[in-house]
Enzyme design. Structure first.
Site, PDB file in Angstrom:
ATOM      1  N   TYR A   7       1.316  -1.648  -0.154  1.00 34.22           N
ATOM      2  CA  TYR A   7       0.592   0.230  -0.292  1.00 34.22           C
ATOM      3  C   TYR A   7       0.819   1.513   0.391  1.00 34.22           C
ATOM      4  O   TYR A   7       2.031   1.746   0.447  1.00 34.22           O
ATOM      5  CB  TYR A   7      -0.873   0.209   0.867  1.00 34.22           C
ATOM      6  CG  TYR A   7      -1.850   0.757   1.073  1.00 34.22           C
ATOM      7  CD1 TYR A   7      -3.149   0.680   0.819  1.00 34.22           C
ATOM      8  CD2 TYR A   7      -1.867   1.775   1.347  1.00 34.22           C
ATOM      9  CE1 TYR A   7      -4.231   1.603   0.309  1.00 34.22           C
ATOM     10  CE2 TYR A   7      -3.236   3.432   1.368  1.00 34.22           C
ATOM     11  CZ  TYR A   7      -3.889   2.535   0.652  1.00 34.22           C
ATOM     12  OH  TYR A   7      -5.894   3.679   0.792  1.00 34.22           O
TER      13      TYR A   7
ATOM     14  N   TYR B 152      -5.522   5.909  -7.517  1.00 38.37           N
ATOM     15  CA  TYR B 152      -5.592   5.475  -5.987  1.00 38.37           C
ATOM     16  C   TYR B 152      -7.557   4.691  -5.601  1.00 38.37           C
ATOM     17  O   TYR B 152      -8.268   6.180  -5.770  1.00 38.37           O
ATOM     18  CB  TYR B 152      -5.690   6.743  -5.319  1.00 38.37           C
ATOM     19  CG  TYR B 152      -6.029   6.705  -3.673  1.00 38.37           C
ATOM     20  CD1 TYR B 152      -5.477   6.464  -2.963  1.00 38.37           C
ATOM     21  CD2 TYR B 152      -7.217   7.356  -3.366  1.00 38.37           C
ATOM     22  CE1 TYR B 152      -5.258   6.408  -1.576  1.00 38.37           C
ATOM     23  CE2 TYR B 152      -7.503   7.178  -1.439  1.00 38.37           C
ATOM     24  CZ  TYR B 152      -6.521   6.263  -0.710  1.00 38.37           C
ATOM     25  OH  TYR B 152      -6.240   6.718  -0.090  1.00 38.37           O
TER      26      TYR B 152
END
Length: 391
Positions: free
Chosen positions: A293, A343
């Site tokens: 991440y 994103y």
């Protein structure tokens, strides 16, 4: 104690919408399209779905998505808390539902107009109805209003403790962008940068500059989870969930955990890593590629340490030795990550981790990927999953 659901749930379908800065459609539309793409990938229909999981932050509730998609009866639906920390938590819930027989085929999804709609860079503002206001009240009056400002302070403290420099942050951002430049689905397809361009970007929150920060994107991603038995009869090779875990550690806050005596650490991710490794029977030496991440470049470094690919403070040397790149020890974020693909709160990362195990990434490593790691956001209740080829 770690409950063992190793290999009792399999990812059989994945789907993304296009990624943009202005989708021109509703978030519900994006959610339905991502879910339909995952079903098509698996060769299943909406009527086959009996479970759904998404984020508490998602505006498209499971019932509306099910109705718009054409799903019939559902026996399981749930939500995972927070933003990026919910990414692999959706897999956690889906795997538990499938492993226990509460559902047979579960869609995990996230859809948002993160650029044309609500932008997370707007920070803490407006009417706030959350208990998080208790800890926000200690530092928002001093200008710490956004995720970038919170992570910037954390990063400065961590760099002070470890001696890791901006060279390491640049290497994370650069390696990720180079992967995106070769990914037609990435927003930054065909666009890379050098150190001079990186250094010339505006400061967002010291030491984080523009290319250290993820995008704001419109789009949706979905993953379909089912039983091993059913997965064997479907269109794609199954990707087994070998291990999956989540953790909220002591003195946890949303994003910051500034109450801790030492806040430059992510013990919640360290615990999730231990549990996922224990469930799977794997260790860091067994992981061939990873999707880590990357809301900010620095958090990739902390997670490399939390998952024991290197020791505390050693991630700078690890990445500067080329570990993240093609042919490196651990190719990371081969889709371009949230820094350079899109994103979607990490769910597009789960999609890429599945591709890596299938062998279908546009930046597929030369070595066979038997096992891939995918993680959730850090600084908040978090987790990760270890994926492997279905036996």
């Amino acid at each position: 104690m770690v409950a063992n659901i190793k290999d009792k749930a399999v990812i059989c379908g994945i789907g993304n919408t296009e990624f943009s800065k202005n989708s021109g459609v509703s978030e519900l539309n994006l959610a339905v399209r991502a879910c339909k793409a995952a079903l098509d990938d698996a060769g299943l229909s909406p009527a086959d779905v009996d479970g759904m999981v998404t984020f508490t932050m998602d505006t498209s509730d499971e019932i509306e998505v099910a109705r718009a998609l054409g799903v019939g009866e559902m026996t399981f639906y749930g939500r995972a808390h927070y933003g990026g920390g919910a990414a692999t938590a959706t897999l956690h819930q889906a795997a538990m539902a499938v492993a226990t027989g509460m559902a047979e085929t579960v869609l995990c999804y996230r859809a948002l107009n993160g650029r044309s709609g609500h932008r997370f860079s707007s920070g803490v503002s407006g009417t706030i109805t959350t208990a998080d206001a208790i800890h926000w009240g200690w530092y928002t009056p001093y200008g710490l209003l956004t995720p970038a400002s919170w992570v910037g302070m954390f990063t400065q403290r961590w760099m002070h403790l470890t001696g890791v420099t901006k060279d390491a942050l640049y290497e994370v951002a650069k390696a990720t962008r180079d992967y995106a430049a070769n990914n037609p689905a990435a927003f930054f397809h065909g666009q890379t940068f050098d150190r001079a361009e990186y250094d010339a970007q505006r400061m967002i929150s010291t030491p984080l500059q523009l290319f250290d920060c993820c995008q704001e994107s419109d789009g949706g991603s979905a993953v379909l989870v089912t039983t091993p038995e059913r997965a064997r009869d479907l269109r794609q090779s199954g990707v087994a969930i070998r291990g999956v875990a989540q953790c909220a550690a002591r003195d946890q806050e949303q994003m910051t955990s500034f109450y801790r005596q030492e806040f430059a650490g992510i013990p919640e991710m360290e615990r999730a890593a231990r549990d996922a490794y224990a469930m799977s029977g794997l260790g860091p030496e067994d992981i061939d590629a990873a999707v880590i991440y990357d809301a900010f470049s620095s958090i990739v470094l902390w997670q490399l340490e939390a998952w024991d690919f290197c020791g505390f403070g050693e991630s700078g040397d690890f990445v500067q030795d080329g570990a993240l790149r093609p042919g490196g020890r651990l190719p990371v974020n081969t889709h371009g990550g949230q820094l350079s693909e899109a994103y979607i709160h990490g769910v597009n990362g789960i999609v890429e981790a599945v591709r890596l195990v299938r062998g279908t990434s546009v930046n597929q490593p030369a070595k066979t990927v038997e096992h891939a790691l995918v993680t959730s956001g850090v600084g908040i209740p978090t987790g990760g999953a270890l994926l492997g080829k279905q036996d």
